[in-house]
Design a protein around this motif. Sequence first.
Motif, PDB file in Angstrom:
ATOM      1  N   HIS A   1     -36.076  67.433 -25.498  1.00 35.52           N
ATOM      2  CA  HIS A   1     -35.736  66.114 -24.934  1.00 35.52           C
ATOM      3  C   HIS A   1     -36.998  65.406 -24.471  1.00 35.52           C
ATOM      4  CE1 HIS A   1     -36.083  68.035 -21.001  1.00 35.52           C
ATOM      5  NE2 HIS A   1     -35.365  69.006 -21.520  1.00 35.52           N
ATOM      6  N   TYR A   2     -36.905  64.090 -24.480  1.00 33.58           N
ATOM      7  CA  TYR A   2     -38.052  63.238 -24.123  1.00 33.58           C
ATOM      8  C   TYR A   2     -37.588  62.191 -23.116  1.00 33.58           C
ATOM      9  CZ  TYR A   2     -40.202  65.136 -28.347  1.00 33.58           C
ATOM     10  OH  TYR A   2     -40.718  65.970 -29.302  1.00 33.58           O
ATOM     11  N   ILE A   3     -38.372  62.034 -22.055  1.00 34.49           N
ATOM     12  CA  ILE A   3     -38.097  60.951 -21.094  1.00 34.49           C
ATOM     13  C   ILE A   3     -39.151  59.870 -21.284  1.00 34.49           C
ATOM     14  CG2 ILE A   3     -38.034  60.329 -18.651  1.00 34.49           C
ATOM     15  CD1 ILE A   3     -36.749  62.986 -18.066  1.00 34.49           C
ATOM     16  N   LEU A   4     -38.678  58.635 -21.461  1.00 37.58           N
ATOM     17  CA  LEU A   4     -39.546  57.471 -21.647  1.00 37.58           C
ATOM     18  C   LEU A   4     -39.275  56.511 -20.490  1.00 37.58           C
ATOM     19  CD1 LEU A   4     -38.414  56.839 -25.343  1.00 37.58           C
ATOM     20  CD2 LEU A   4     -40.177  58.425 -24.571  1.00 37.58           C
ATOM     21  N   ILE A   5     -40.294  55.880 -19.972  1.00 37.15           N
ATOM     22  CA  ILE A   5     -40.068  55.002 -18.818  1.00 37.15           C
ATOM     23  C   ILE A   5     -40.899  53.736 -18.929  1.00 37.15           C
ATOM     24  CG2 ILE A   5     -41.656  56.441 -17.432  1.00 37.15           C
ATOM     25  CD1 ILE A   5     -39.846  55.730 -14.983  1.00 37.15           C
ATOM     26  N   ASP A   6     -40.265  52.618 -18.548  1.00 32.73           N
ATOM     27  CA  ASP A   6     -40.897  51.293 -18.572  1.00 32.73           C
ATOM     28  C   ASP A   6     -41.041  50.840 -17.119  1.00 32.73           C
ATOM     29  OD1 ASP A   6     -41.650  48.665 -18.961  1.00 32.73           O
ATOM     30  OD2 ASP A   6     -40.106  48.230 -20.459  1.00 32.73           O
ATOM     31  N   TYR A   7     -42.264  50.908 -16.596  1.00 35.65           N
ATOM     32  CA  TYR A   7     -42.520  50.552 -15.190  1.00 35.65           C
ATOM     33  C   TYR A   7     -42.691  49.037 -15.058  1.00 35.65           C
ATOM     34  CZ  TYR A   7     -43.786  55.525 -14.830  1.00 35.65           C
ATOM     35  OH  TYR A   7     -43.793  56.908 -14.874  1.00 35.65           O
ATOM     36  N   GLY A   8     -41.943  48.423 -14.134  1.00 37.79           N
ATOM     37  CA  GLY A   8     -42.057  46.969 -13.924  1.00 37.79           C
ATOM     38  C   GLY A   8     -41.479  46.199 -15.095  1.00 37.79           C
ATOM     39  N   ALA A   9     -40.248  46.547 -15.466  1.00 39.30           N
ATOM     40  CA  ALA A   9     -39.640  46.027 -16.706  1.00 39.30           C
ATOM     41  C   ALA A   9     -39.016  44.648 -16.537  1.00 39.30           C
ATOM     42  CB  ALA A   9     -38.583  47.007 -17.199  1.00 39.30           C
ATOM     43  N   ALA A  10     -38.891  44.145 -15.317  1.00 38.64           N
ATOM     44  CA  ALA A  10     -38.154  42.890 -15.032  1.00 38.64           C
ATOM     45  C   ALA A  10     -36.725  43.023 -15.588  1.00 38.64           C
ATOM     46  CB  ALA A  10     -38.886  41.661 -15.563  1.00 38.64           C
ATOM     47  N   ASP A  11     -36.229  42.031 -16.337  1.00 38.41           N
ATOM     48  CA  ASP A  11     -34.854  42.170 -16.845  1.00 38.41           C
ATOM     49  C   ASP A  11     -34.800  42.964 -18.154  1.00 38.41           C
ATOM     50  OD1 ASP A  11     -35.685  40.421 -18.828  1.00 38.41           O
ATOM     51  OD2 ASP A  11     -34.499  38.721 -18.120  1.00 38.41           O
TER      52      ASP A  11
ATOM     53  N   TRP B   1     -38.829  48.969 -27.464  1.00 41.77           N
ATOM     54  CA  TRP B   1     -38.132  50.246 -27.252  1.00 41.77           C
ATOM     55  C   TRP B   1     -37.289  50.631 -28.463  1.00 41.77           C
ATOM     56  CZ3 TRP B   1     -40.344  53.409 -24.302  1.00 41.77           C
ATOM     57  CH2 TRP B   1     -41.020  52.982 -23.165  1.00 41.77           C
ATOM     58  N   GLN B   2     -36.767  49.625 -29.186  1.00 42.27           N
ATOM     59  CA  GLN B   2     -36.060  49.953 -30.442  1.00 42.27           C
ATOM     60  C   GLN B   2     -36.993  50.719 -31.368  1.00 42.27           C
ATOM     61  OE1 GLN B   2     -34.840  46.224 -32.126  1.00 42.27           O
ATOM     62  NE2 GLN B   2     -32.972  46.120 -30.917  1.00 42.27           N
ATOM     63  N   LYS B   3     -38.200  50.181 -31.536  1.00 45.84           N
ATOM     64  CA  LYS B   3     -39.150  50.804 -32.469  1.00 45.84           C
ATOM     65  C   LYS B   3     -39.581  52.183 -31.969  1.00 45.84           C
ATOM     66  CE  LYS B   3     -41.085  46.531 -34.343  1.00 45.84           C
ATOM     67  NZ  LYS B   3     -40.949  45.431 -33.384  1.00 45.84           N
ATOM     68  N   VAL B   4     -39.837  52.292 -30.668  1.00 45.76           N
ATOM     69  CA  VAL B   4     -40.293  53.570 -30.113  1.00 45.76           C
ATOM     70  C   VAL B   4     -39.200  54.630 -30.245  1.00 45.76           C
ATOM     71  CG1 VAL B   4     -40.858  54.705 -27.925  1.00 45.76           C
ATOM     72  CG2 VAL B   4     -42.040  52.601 -28.583  1.00 45.76           C
TER      73      VAL B   4
ATOM     74  N   ALA C   1     -30.165  46.757 -16.639  1.00 41.53           N
ATOM     75  CA  ALA C   1     -29.208  47.762 -17.140  1.00 41.53           C
ATOM     76  C   ALA C   1     -28.576  47.276 -18.445  1.00 41.53           C
ATOM     77  CB  ALA C   1     -28.134  48.035 -16.091  1.00 41.53           C
ATOM     78  N   ASP C   2     -28.228  45.986 -18.504  1.00 42.89           N
ATOM     79  CA  ASP C   2     -27.583  45.438 -19.711  1.00 42.89           C
ATOM     80  C   ASP C   2     -28.540  45.483 -20.902  1.00 42.89           C
ATOM     81  OD1 ASP C   2     -25.384  44.955 -18.161  1.00 42.89           O
ATOM     82  OD2 ASP C   2     -25.771  42.808 -17.917  1.00 42.89           O
ATOM     83  N   ASN C   3     -29.797  45.144 -20.675  1.00 43.23           N
ATOM     84  CA  ASN C   3     -30.751  45.155 -21.791  1.00 43.23           C
ATOM     85  C   ASN C   3     -31.069  46.581 -22.251  1.00 43.23           C
ATOM     86  OD1 ASN C   3     -31.313  42.473 -22.637  1.00 43.23           O
ATOM     87  ND2 ASN C   3     -32.355  42.109 -20.687  1.00 43.23           N
ATOM     88  N   LEU C   4     -31.154  47.516 -21.298  1.00 45.18           N
ATOM     89  CA  LEU C   4     -31.371  48.917 -21.691  1.00 45.18           C
ATOM     90  C   LEU C   4     -30.188  49.425 -22.519  1.00 45.18           C
ATOM     91  CD1 LEU C   4     -32.715  50.374 -18.312  1.00 45.18           C
ATOM     92  CD2 LEU C   4     -34.056  50.048 -20.405  1.00 45.18           C
TER      93      LEU C   4
END
Length: 345
Positions: free
Chosen positions: A39-49, A57-60, A89-92
């Motif tokens: 498993h892999y955890i990916l995180i976007d710090y300061g993502a705004a909306d 993130w689709q590509k990644v 949350a909706d965009n993720l």
Amino acid sequence: MAIAMTTGYSSQTEGALLCIEAATDWALSCVDSLAGDRHYILIDYGAADGGTAVGLWQKVLDRLHANHPNAHLTLIGNDLPSNDNQALADNLALQIPRPPKPTVLVSARSFYEPSVAPETVSFGFSATAMHWLSASPGPLNTHTHVLASGDDEALQRFKAQAMKDWNHILELRSRELKVGGRLLTVNLSRDEQGLYLGENGGETRNVHDQLHEIWRGMADEKLISEEQYRSGTVNNFYKSPEEFMAPLKDPNSPAHRNGLRLVDQRTVYVKCPYRRRWKENGDTAAFAAGLMATIRSWSRHSFANAAGTQAADMVYQRLEKRIAEAPDEWSLDYVEHHQMMERVG
Ligand SMILES: C[S@@+](CC[C@H](N)C(=O)[O-])C[C@H]1O[C@@H](n2cnc3c(N)ncnc32)[C@H](O)[C@@H]1O
């Protein structure tokens, strides 16, 4: 001091989207370097909306899934509690349908705090967010932005706070990364020629000088008090490449001691998309409204915190008018520093 982007962030910030797109090649190279795992955890710090990073993130996620088809993927979007975290949350959640149906989570905490358990993150990413300082380095008496102020003493104070913050951010991230994990930061910066967001070497007006002129004018007209004028400070700092790399070059920095190493770095320039469109279609009203809204998205809280929402609204009415009166003298060009890092031990 509350930091908050205006609502509808991603619809108002085409430039930030282009900055993320310009980092996609390095994001993919980071995930390509990851060793096989369950498993892999990916995180976007300061993502705004989260809207500006949906494509990235689709590509990644697709690349990671192609590389490791049996692994579970988790994507975490991080921003402050004051952010529009429902929109995030909706965009993720837009990523959930794609194989292998990733788990998506929101972390509504400051990136000046730990976000997840030690040694759990495979790929950390942050775009156009880590220039905000964790504390005020004190007043700016003659300007609203330190880099445009020409005040050497204030510059030293802001730089000291920025370096303390950057060391702290990298220390936290270095603890969260797995060994072999990668961190890619895409940050507003200032280059060797002294160019930074809103300062393009005289091609067009310095945007921070313009904001300051409007704010000073409101103080002269007694629409805000002198104390409110001095409190109207944009509390951020655009570091140089050397400043970004400093904690990675210092064997005694906490991040370096935790094994965080520099893989590569570059400076990337993104021209103002609003100006480009205006050059194509000549629609001055749309240019003035769009450029004003993108400047407002990151600066409004500084004026609203100092003198209230009515005063802040007046800043942007005047800003839009100035742009409409002399459109050829306006642009918001980005100078972004990309820094790719890996935890080696
Ligand atoms: C200009 S937006 C960038 C959003 C997105 N990453 C992009 O590139 O389009 C900056 C974001 O950083 C967030 N931010 C500022 N300070 C933060 C902190 N200490 N912790 C988490 N997020 C923070 C703001 O709330 C804002 O949403």
